[in-house]
Scaffold this active site. Structure first.
Site, PDB file in Angstrom:
ATOM      1  N   THR A  60      72.690   7.352  -7.233  1.00 55.22           N
ATOM      2  CA  THR A  60      73.837   8.235  -7.116  1.00 55.22           C
ATOM      3  C   THR A  60      75.096   7.489  -6.723  1.00 55.22           C
ATOM      4  O   THR A  60      75.039   6.354  -6.267  1.00 55.22           O
ATOM      5  CB  THR A  60      73.535   9.353  -6.095  1.00 55.22           C
ATOM      6  OG1 THR A  60      74.709  10.129  -5.908  1.00 55.22           O
ATOM      7  CG2 THR A  60      73.119   8.789  -4.758  1.00 55.22           C
ATOM      8  N   GLY A  61      76.194   8.185  -6.869  1.00 52.47           N
ATOM      9  CA  GLY A  61      77.461   7.618  -6.438  1.00 52.47           C
ATOM     10  C   GLY A  61      77.772   7.987  -5.010  1.00 52.47           C
ATOM     11  O   GLY A  61      78.780   7.518  -4.456  1.00 52.47           O
ATOM     12  N   ASP A  62      76.975   8.821  -4.430  1.00 57.13           N
ATOM     13  CA  ASP A  62      77.207   9.201  -3.033  1.00 57.13           C
ATOM     14  C   ASP A  62      75.911   9.018  -2.246  1.00 57.13           C
ATOM     15  O   ASP A  62      74.959   8.449  -2.768  1.00 57.13           O
ATOM     16  CB  ASP A  62      77.713  10.652  -2.982  1.00 57.13           C
ATOM     17  CG  ASP A  62      78.688  10.856  -1.833  1.00 57.13           C
ATOM     18  OD1 ASP A  62      78.475  10.254  -0.772  1.00 57.13           O
ATOM     19  OD2 ASP A  62      79.666  11.606  -2.007  1.00 57.13           O
ATOM     20  N   ASP A  63      75.898   9.467  -1.016  1.00 55.94           N
ATOM     21  CA  ASP A  63      74.715   9.252  -0.196  1.00 55.94           C
ATOM     22  C   ASP A  63      73.456   9.810  -0.874  1.00 55.94           C
ATOM     23  O   ASP A  63      73.458  10.921  -1.380  1.00 55.94           O
ATOM     24  CB  ASP A  63      74.898   9.935   1.161  1.00 55.94           C
ATOM     25  CG  ASP A  63      76.149   9.442   1.873  1.00 55.94           C
ATOM     26  OD1 ASP A  63      76.417   8.225   1.829  1.00 55.94           O
ATOM     27  OD2 ASP A  63      76.855  10.264   2.476  1.00 55.94           O
ATOM     28  N   SER A  88      72.680   3.291  -4.371  1.00 54.27           N
ATOM     29  CA  SER A  88      73.975   3.948  -4.234  1.00 54.27           C
ATOM     30  C   SER A  88      75.017   2.906  -3.838  1.00 54.27           C
ATOM     31  O   SER A  88      75.243   2.666  -2.658  1.00 54.27           O
ATOM     32  CB  SER A  88      73.885   5.043  -3.182  1.00 54.27           C
ATOM     33  OG  SER A  88      75.162   5.578  -2.975  1.00 54.27           O
TER      34      SER A  88
END
Ligand SMILES: *[C@@H]1O[C@H](CO)[C@@H](O)[C@H](O)[C@H]1NC(C)=O
Ligand SMILES: *[C@@H]1O[C@H](CO)[C@@H](O)[C@H](O)[C@H]1NC(C)=O
Ligand SMILES: *[C@@H]1O[C@H](CO)[C@@H](O)[C@H](O)[C@H]1NC(C)=O
Ligand SMILES: *[C@@H]1O[C@H](CO)[C@@H](O)[C@H](O)[C@H]1NC(C)=O
Ligand SMILES: *[C@@H]1O[C@H](CO)[C@@H](O)[C@H](O)[C@H]1NC(C)=O
Ligand SMILES: *[C@@H]1O[C@H](CO)[C@@H](O)[C@H](O)[C@H]1NC(C)=O
Ligand SMILES: *[C@@H]1O[C@H](CO)[C@@H](O)[C@H](O)[C@H]1NC(C)=O
Ligand SMILES: *[C@@H]1O[C@H](CO)[C@@H](O)[C@H](O)[C@H]1NC(C)=O
Length: 427
Positions: free
Chosen positions: A210-213, A244
C-alpha cells in the site's frame, strides 16, 4: 472499505488484506457460480444462502451491481435471527459502488470473482462524520463511504476462494484480494485493517502492499477522541507481510486520543517500507499508547527500523487542548533482524513528556550502504539489550546476558476463537 461494529470502527483505508483462511478450507468442486457443495469457514454456519445473480447481478464488468448488492443484502438481512445468511459472488467482474453489510452474514467471493469498485462518484455516498473525529478526513462535514461498509455489525465474514476486491486505483490505489473479516460473536468488535476504537481484534496472515500504513490502529482525533474516550485495545496481529515505501507496517496513531493499549504483534515481515511499528502522536492528542509488544520482525530495505514521532501535527481544528499530552509507555520490541536500512532509529518523545518504558532487545540491523547507522533519540527513557548497532545513551544496554523484553505469555480470548468449515449443498 470500512466495517463499523458498534463503537469500533474497523476500516480498510486504501488497503487490501488477504486473510489466508484458505488453508482451513476444504477444496470445493469446481462449480460455475452455483452453491453446490460449497465449503467455507465461519464462526457459525449459515442457514440461508443466495447468489448475487438472484438479485439481478450482472458480472460483465460494465453493469453496475450496486443495487443488486443492496437488494441481496437487504433481503438476506431478514435472516439474521434465523440462522444467518451467505451471499455468493459468482465468477465474473462485478462492478459496484458502496454497499452495506448486515449481521450474521458471510460474503463469499467465488474463485475468479472480482468485485470492481465503481469509478462513478455518485455511487459513493457521503456519510456523517464519526463522533470520535469531529470532522471528516476527506471533507469537513462528512466522509466518503467505503466500498464494503457496515455499522453496528456482529458476526460478519468476508471470505472466498482467491476472489479479488479491486478498488480500481483512484479510490484506493490497490487491489484487494480474498479479504476476510471475522467478527466474533462473543464480542461486538472484530478484525479490521484500521482498527479504530476496537477491542479484541485479530489480524493474521495478511499481505498488504500500500501507499499508506499497512495497518493503522487508531482511537479518535484530539478533543473529539478524548471526549469519546473509546480506546483500541487487545489487538493481535500475527504473520503480517507489508510493503509500504512511504508509510509504516503498523502505525499506532496518529489518531490515538481515546488511547491504544495492549497490542501484540508477532512474526512481521516488511519489505521496502518506511518504518516498522511506528507511534505517531503530538501535543494536543492526549490519550495514551501503552503495553505494546512486538516480537519477531524481519525487515528488508527500510528507511527507519524504529520510529516514534511526538510531533505529528495534523489537528481537526484549533480547539485542541495544548495541555493534552499523550502518555506513551511500555513499548517493547524484540527479536528483530533488519537489512538494507537507512536509519536505525528516530525516537522522538515530547519535551517535558518523555516516552517511557521503551524496551528493545535482540536486534541486529545492517545498513543499506557502508554508512554508520544512526540512533537519534530525544525525550525517551528505556533500556536495550543485545542490540546492534549500539543504541543511543537514553536507552542504555542492560548488562544481564539473559535480559529479554517482555511479551505476554497468556493468550487473549480473541486468539482462541476458531472458525469451522460449513457446507452448503445446492441452492
Ligand atoms: C427475498 O426474501 C423473501 C423472503 O423474505 C423471498 O420470498 C424472496 O424470494 C427474496 N427475493 C429474492 C429476489 O430472492
Ligand atoms: C449504509 O449505512 C449507513 C449508516 O451506517 C447509511 O448512512 C447509508 O445510507 C447506508 N447505505 C446504503 C446504501 O444503504
Ligand atoms: C449503532 O448503535 C448505536 C448504539 O446502540 C446507536 O446509537 C446507533 O444509532 C447505531 N447506528 C446505526 C447506524 O444503526
Ligand atoms: C489461491 O492462489 C494461490 C496462489 O496463486 C494458490 O497457491 C492457492 O492454491 C489458491 N487457493 C485456492 C483455494 O484456489
Ligand atoms: C512465529 O514464528 C515462530 C518461529 O517460526 C513460531 O514458533 C511461532 O509459533 C510464530 N508465532 C505466530 C503467532 O505466528
Ligand atoms: C535509503 O537512502 C537512499 C539514499 O538516500 C535512498 O535512495 C533510498 O530510497 C532509501 N531507502 C529507503 C527504504 O528509504
Ligand atoms: C533473536 O532474534 C532472532 C530473530 O531475529 C531469533 O531467531 C532468535 O531466536 C532470538 N534469540 C533469542 C535469544 O531470543
Ligand atoms: C540524527 O541526528 C543528527 C545529529 O543531530 C542529525 O544530523 C541527523 O539528521 C539526524 N537523523 C535523522 C534521521 O533524524
Amino acid at each position: 472499505m470500512m466495517f463499523e461494529m458498534n463503537s469500533c470502527f474497523a476500516q480498510v483505508v486504501g488497503v487490501m488484506c488477504i486473510v489466508l483462511l484458505l488453508g482451513s478450507v476444504a477444496e470445493c468442486r469446481e462449480v460455475d457460480g452455483t452453491l453446490e457443495n460449497l465449503e467455507y469457514p465461519a464462526i457459525s454456519c449459515r442457514k440461508h444462502s443466495a447468489s448475487l445473480t438472484d438479485f439481478g447481478g450482472v458480472g460483465d464488468g460494465k453493469t453496475s451491481n450496486t443495487k443488486a448488492f443492496q437488494y441481496a443484502i437487504g433481503n438476506l438481512s431478514n435472516y439474521g435471527s434465523d440462522g444467518g445468511s451467505l451471499l455468493v459472488v459468482p465468477p465474473g467482474k462485478w462492478l459496484t459502488g458502496s454497499f452495506n453489510l448486515t449481521s450474521h452474514f458471510t460474503l463469499f467471493l467465488h474463485r475468479d470473482a472480482i468485485i470492481l469498485a465503481s469509478q462513478d462518484e455518485s455511487e459513493w455516498p457521503e456519510l456523517d462524520v464519526l463522533p470520535s473525529y469531529g470532522r471528516g478526513r476527506d471533507a469537513p462535514d462528512g466522509r466518503f463511504s467505503s466500498l464494503i461498509f457496515g455499522t453496528n455489525l456482529t458476526d460478519v465474514v468476508v471470505t472466498g476462494y482467491n476472489g479479488t476486491i479491486d478498488g480500481q486505483g483512484s479510490y484506493c490505489d490497490i487491489i484487494i484480494q480474498g479479504l476476510t473479516i471475522v467478527a466474533p460473536i462473543d464480542s461486538p468488535n472484530t478484525d479490521g485493517i484500521d482498527p479504530d476504537s476496537c477491542t479484541n481484534t485479530r489480524i493474521e496472515d495478511c499481505s498488504i502492499v500500500t501507499g499508506d500504513d499497512c495497518i493503522a490502529v487508531k482511537s479518535g482525533w484530539d478533543e473529539y477522541g478524548i471526549k469519546f474516550g473509546m480506546p483500541s485495545q487487545h489487538i493481535v496481529i500475527n504473520r503480517l507481510t507489508c510493503s509500504s515505501p512511504d508509510s509504516a507496517m503498523i502505525a499506532l496513531g496518529s489518531e490515538m486520543s481515546g488511547g491504544i493499549q495492549d497490542v501484540r504483534a508477532e512474526n512481521l515481515t516488511a519489505i521496502d517500507t518506511e518504518s516498522a511499528v511506528r507511534i505517531k502522536t503530538a501535543v494536543g492528542r492526549g490519550g495514551y499508547v501503552k503495553d505494546i509488544f512486538v516480537k519477531g520482525m524481519n525487515l528488508i530495505n527500510m528507511k527507519y527500523v524504529f520510529w516514534i514521532t511526538g510531533s505529528y501535527g495534523s489537528h481537526p481544528d484549533n480547539d485542541f487542548d495544548p495541555k493534552a499530552l499523550p502518555d506513551i509507555s511500555g513499548i517493547n520490541y524484540k527479536d528483530v533482524t533488519a537489512d538494507y536500512c537507512n536509519y536505525t532509529a528516530k525516537l522522538e518523545g515530547i519535551p517535558n513528556d518523555p516516552f517511557k518504558g521503551i524496551c528493545i532487545s535482540n536486534v541486529s540491523i545492517a545498513s543499506s550502504d557502508k554508512k554508520k547507522l544512526q540512533w537519534n533519540c530525544t525525550d525517551v527513557e528505556g533500556v536495550t539489550s543485545h542490540v546492534s548497532p549500539v543504541p543511543c545513551e537514553l536507552l542504555p544496554q542492560k548488562e544481564e546476558k539473559k535480559f529479554d523484553c517482555p511479551f505476554p505469555d497468556e493468550k487473549l480470548p480473541i486468539e482462541s476463537v476458531m472458525l469451522k468449515t460449513c457446507s452448503l449443498t445446492s441452492a
